[in-house]
Motif scaffolding. Structure first.
Motif, mmCIF file in Angstrom:
data_model
loop_
_atom_site.group_PDB
_atom_site.id
_atom_site.type_symbol
_atom_site.label_atom_id
_atom_site.label_comp_id
_atom_site.label_asym_id
_atom_site.label_seq_id
_atom_site.Cartn_x
_atom_site.Cartn_y
_atom_site.Cartn_z
ATOM 1 N N ASP A 134 55.787 70.472 -3.611
ATOM 2 C CA ASP A 134 56.877 70.752 -2.665
ATOM 3 C C ASP A 134 57.372 69.477 -1.998
ATOM 4 O O ASP A 134 58.577 69.303 -1.780
ATOM 5 N N SER A 135 56.456 68.575 -1.685
ATOM 6 C CA SER A 135 56.862 67.332 -1.019
ATOM 7 C C SER A 135 57.720 66.463 -1.937
ATOM 8 O O SER A 135 58.546 65.682 -1.457
ATOM 9 N N LEU A 136 57.538 66.608 -3.251
ATOM 10 C CA LEU A 136 58.328 65.836 -4.211
ATOM 11 C C LEU A 136 59.629 66.531 -4.582
ATOM 12 O O LEU A 136 60.473 65.949 -5.278
ATOM 13 N N LYS A 137 59.771 67.790 -4.157
ATOM 14 C CA LYS A 137 60.981 68.583 -4.437
ATOM 15 C C LYS A 137 61.219 68.724 -5.938
ATOM 16 O O LYS A 137 62.342 68.560 -6.436
ATOM 17 N N ILE A 138 60.146 68.998 -6.665
ATOM 18 C CA ILE A 138 60.252 69.225 -8.101
ATOM 19 C C ILE A 138 59.805 70.648 -8.416
ATOM 20 O O ILE A 138 59.163 71.307 -7.584
ATOM 21 N N HIS A 139 60.171 71.124 -9.599
ATOM 22 C CA HIS A 139 59.819 72.483 -10.005
ATOM 23 C C HIS A 139 58.648 72.410 -10.978
ATOM 24 O O HIS A 139 58.789 71.920 -12.097
ATOM 25 N N LEU A 140 57.498 72.907 -10.538
ATOM 26 C CA LEU A 140 56.296 72.850 -11.356
ATOM 27 C C LEU A 140 55.364 73.961 -10.891
ATOM 28 O O LEU A 140 55.112 74.109 -9.691
ATOM 29 N N ASP A 141 54.888 74.755 -11.826
ATOM 30 C CA ASP A 141 53.975 75.846 -11.504
ATOM 31 C C ASP A 141 52.550 75.312 -11.540
ATOM 32 O O ASP A 141 52.060 74.917 -12.597
ATOM 33 N N PRO A 142 51.840 75.293 -10.411
ATOM 34 C CA PRO A 142 50.486 74.731 -10.386
ATOM 35 C C PRO A 142 49.485 75.495 -11.245
ATOM 36 O O PRO A 142 48.426 74.972 -11.588
ATOM 37 N N GLU A 143 49.818 76.746 -11.601
ATOM 38 C CA GLU A 143 48.888 77.542 -12.404
ATOM 39 C C GLU A 143 49.280 77.605 -13.881
ATOM 40 O O GLU A 143 48.641 78.300 -14.665
ATOM 41 N N ALA A 144 50.309 76.839 -14.263
ATOM 42 C CA ALA A 144 50.739 76.829 -15.668
ATOM 43 C C ALA A 144 49.822 75.935 -16.495
ATOM 44 O O ALA A 144 49.440 74.840 -16.051
ATOM 45 N N PRO A 145 49.443 76.364 -17.702
ATOM 46 C CA PRO A 145 48.665 75.481 -18.582
ATOM 47 C C PRO A 145 49.512 74.259 -18.959
ATOM 48 O O PRO A 145 50.689 74.406 -19.302
ATOM 49 N N VAL A 146 48.924 73.085 -18.908
ATOM 50 C CA VAL A 146 49.674 71.856 -19.167
ATOM 51 C C VAL A 146 50.237 71.835 -20.588
ATOM 52 O O VAL A 146 51.319 71.293 -20.826
ATOM 53 N N GLU A 147 49.531 72.434 -21.548
ATOM 54 C CA GLU A 147 50.001 72.426 -22.934
ATOM 55 C C GLU A 147 51.308 73.196 -23.106
ATOM 56 O O GLU A 147 51.996 73.022 -24.122
ATOM 57 N N LYS A 148 51.673 74.017 -22.135
ATOM 58 C CA LYS A 148 52.926 74.772 -22.211
ATOM 59 C C LYS A 148 54.095 74.010 -21.567
ATOM 60 O O LYS A 148 55.234 74.471 -21.623
ATOM 61 N N LEU A 149 53.827 72.873 -20.978
ATOM 62 C CA LEU A 149 54.860 72.128 -20.263
ATOM 63 C C LEU A 149 55.614 71.174 -21.181
ATOM 64 O O LEU A 149 55.109 70.749 -22.218
ATOM 65 N N SER A 150 56.817 70.820 -20.764
ATOM 66 C CA SER A 150 57.607 69.826 -21.489
ATOM 67 C C SER A 150 57.032 68.439 -21.233
ATOM 68 O O SER A 150 56.247 68.248 -20.287
ATOM 69 N N PRO A 151 57.407 67.430 -22.039
ATOM 70 C CA PRO A 151 56.929 66.065 -21.782
ATOM 71 C C PRO A 151 57.264 65.568 -20.377
ATOM 72 O O PRO A 151 56.450 64.892 -19.744
ATOM 73 N N THR A 152 58.449 65.908 -19.873
ATOM 74 C CA THR A 152 58.824 65.493 -18.518
ATOM 75 C C THR A 152 57.916 66.140 -17.486
ATOM 76 O O THR A 152 57.435 65.482 -16.559
ATOM 77 N N GLU A 153 57.656 67.429 -17.642
ATOM 78 C CA GLU A 153 56.788 68.129 -16.695
ATOM 79 C C GLU A 153 55.364 67.581 -16.754
ATOM 80 O O GLU A 153 54.696 67.462 -15.722
ATOM 81 N N GLN A 154 54.899 67.212 -17.949
ATOM 82 C CA GLN A 154 53.568 66.615 -18.057
ATOM 83 C C GLN A 154 53.514 65.264 -17.346
ATOM 84 O O GLN A 154 52.488 64.908 -16.763
ATOM 85 N N GLN A 155 54.634 64.525 -17.395
ATOM 86 C CA GLN A 155 54.691 63.260 -16.651
ATOM 87 C C GLN A 155 54.624 63.533 -15.149
ATOM 88 O O GLN A 155 53.972 62.800 -14.402
ATOM 89 N N PHE A 156 55.276 64.593 -14.705
ATOM 90 C CA PHE A 156 55.206 64.979 -13.291
ATOM 91 C C PHE A 156 53.766 65.308 -12.891
ATOM 92 O O PHE A 156 53.333 64.991 -11.782
ATOM 93 N N VAL A 157 53.027 65.959 -13.799
ATOM 94 C CA VAL A 157 51.628 66.291 -13.510
ATOM 95 C C VAL A 157 50.842 65.011 -13.230
ATOM 96 O O VAL A 157 50.032 64.947 -12.291
ATOM 97 N N LYS A 158 51.080 63.975 -14.032
ATOM 98 C CA LYS A 158 50.375 62.705 -13.832
ATOM 99 C C LYS A 158 50.745 62.069 -12.499
ATOM 100 O O LYS A 158 49.891 61.485 -11.813
#
Length: 510
Positions: A134-158
């Motif tokens: 929320d502090s980064l103002k990005i859209h990311l589900d904390p309970e989503a499996p990382v393997e289901k995310l796009s490359p950009t979303e995986q970069q956000f996870v890092k």
């Protein structure tokens, strides 16, 4: 050198850092500083020393000499634990997330929220992750499996994972290398937001358009040294000047080779497509030609030769040898077609280190012995011929190759393909980890092989060897060949400008 007027604002100071590896001066008298809340970008061609410097800041390498000052305290070197304790976090280009775990589990892996009885409190972990998202103002589900995310979303996870450590310094190494234009903008905006919170950012990228957008300062690395640091608060950087500063070598220092006569086309590649949405690639190779392949890390040059050699699958395309189509689906197909590969990592993919010079030389060509019966005496005589011709320094043909120097190990790999009598040789970083004298020996061998009628594809990060040896140079960027350079066009400045995507007016290609 760090000026005393800025030292009070510095988070990190590196003073007179030296680091050597066998045969390589990786860093020489490097002095660098990072200020509070700034985005300090580092640029330089492949092998300039950027990665080595970052690994010293994160404790992966120890400098041979010099001083590191972090938050005003002096250190001779850092360890990974100490670096992390000091608030230094790094996000590498490579994937460092666990695909099967959720976003929240990845963010707090090893530091899970737990009760006083040691039981993991999963919902607390999810909530803590959501707070950072929320502090980064990005859209990311904390309970989503990382393997289901796009490359950009995986970069956000890092990025979220790094911010969970509450860093004071964030190092990003090629964070947008595989992104499209829209995703790149999201990441750049995020980096700006992080710096505005007071976190200092070291940003490494080959994309100069990104550098010009986010940098408060730019430091140019070249051959393990710092050329210059540009301080421009208006972000009005001359990208042509940067490319010239990344070159900075006299052509008089390059290896000189004699011109030789180039023959007919022996290899033709048409409409080669590496991935479903990647561009198609067309090129040819002639008899007695040395064809150089240039490009930055992540440009697609490695994928090109791996697909050509059959190491990776390709989506489509045709390969012709002397006008006849060939179907290369594996390295075995490639070898049978007369193509040999000298790999970048000779220890892992080039040599059987515990086997002798003899066995490493003949391993790909045992089918040449009549009836499949190996005559050990003849095998030894055959290998001794190559030891003499290639000047392989070994006490015996029976010596295990792990005891040879890097240059002699490389010659053994070459001997294998000469024993197999292939017509086309692909050299991937032919002189990596080799001392200067051995480099010149390898250059002479490559030149002589071309004179004898071998056709050579040479992928290299070292521009002097590309320029010195190549009859033509293809520059690869974003998975496609963007230009072909011939004769006087083959210069460091041209190669770097095309590889970085800099236009004639000093702007970056979008």
């Amino acid at each position: 050198m760090v000026g005393p007027e800025n030292r009070k604002n510095n988070i990190i100071q590196a003073l007179h850092i030296y680091k050597t590896f066998p045969g390589v001066n990786a860093l020489s008298d490097v002095s660098f500083d990072l200020r509070q809340g700034e985005i300090h970008c580092i640029v330089g061609e492949n092998g300039a020393g950027k990665s080595t410097f970052i690994k010293i800041l994160t404790g992966s390498y120890r400098p041979d000499s010099g001083e590191l000052i972090v938050h005003g305290k002096s250190y001779k070197y850092l360890t990974p634990y100490l670096s992390q304790t000091l608030g230094i976090q790094v996000i590498y280009q490579e994937n460092i997330v666990v695909p099967q775990m959720t976003v929240a589990e990845n963010v707090f892996v090893g530091r899970e929220k737990a009760s006083r009885f040691g039981l993991i409190r999963y919902q607390d972990t999810v909530q803590a992750t959501q707070k950072i998202i929320d502090s980064l103002k990005i859209h990311l589900d904390p309970e989503a499996p990382v393997e289901k995310l796009s490359p950009t979303e995986q970069q956000f996870v890092k990025i979220v994972k790094s911010l969970a450590y509450e860093p004071r310094v964030l190092i990003l190494d090629e964070p947008t290398a595989m992104f499209n234009v829209n995703d790149v903008k999201v990441v750049l905006d995020l980096v700006k937001d992080i710096s505005q919170r007071g976190i200092s950012v070291i940003y490494i990228s080959h994309r100069l358009e990104e550098i010009s957008e986010v940098a408060d300062r730019i430091t140019v690395f070249k051959d393990g040294q710092i050329v210059i640091t540009h301080d421009n608060p208006d972000k009005n950087f001359d990208l042509n000047l940067l490319t010239r500063e990344m070159v900075g070598r006299s052509v008089e220092t390059f290896y000189k080779k004699d011109k030789n006569s180039i023959g007919d086309v022996v290899l033709e590649v048409k409409n080669l497509q590496l991935h479903r949405h990647s561009p198609t690639i067309d090129f040819n190779l002639r008899r007695s030609e040395i064809l150089g392949i240039a490009g930055l890390v992540g440009s697609g040059r490695t994928e090109l030769f791996r697909a050509l050699f059959g190491m990776d699958r390709k989506v489509g395309g045709e390969v012709f040898l002397r006008g006849k189509p060939v179907n290369i689906r594996s390295p075995q197909d490639s070898i049978q077609a007369g193509i040999g590969l000298i790999t970048e990592d000779r220890h892992k993919t080039g040599l059987a280190l515990n086997l002798s010079v003899i066995k490493n030389t003949t391993i790909a060509g045992l089918d040449q012995y009549p009836g499949g019966i190996l005559n050990l005496n003849k095998e030894k005589i055959d290998v001794e011929h190559f030891i003499l011709d290639l000047d392989i320094k070994t006490p015996s043909p029976h010596q295990e190759v792990r005891f040879l120097s890097g240059g002699n190990q490389q010659k053994v790999v070459l001997a294998r393909w000469l024993f197999k009598n292939v017509d086309i040789l692909i050299f991937d970083e032919p002189t990596i980890g080799i001392d200067v004298n051995s480099k010149n020996e390898i250059y002479k061998l490559i030149t002589e092989l071309a004179k004898e009628g071998k056709s050579i594809i040479m992928v290299s990060s070292e521009l002097p060897e590309l320029i010195a040896l190549s009859d033509r140079v293809l520059v690869v960027k974003n998975g496609r060949i963007i230009t072909e350079l011939n004769d006087q066009e083959i210069t460091e400045e041209n190669i770097i400008s095309y590889a970085f995507g800099v236009t004639e007016d000093g702007q970056a290609e979008k």
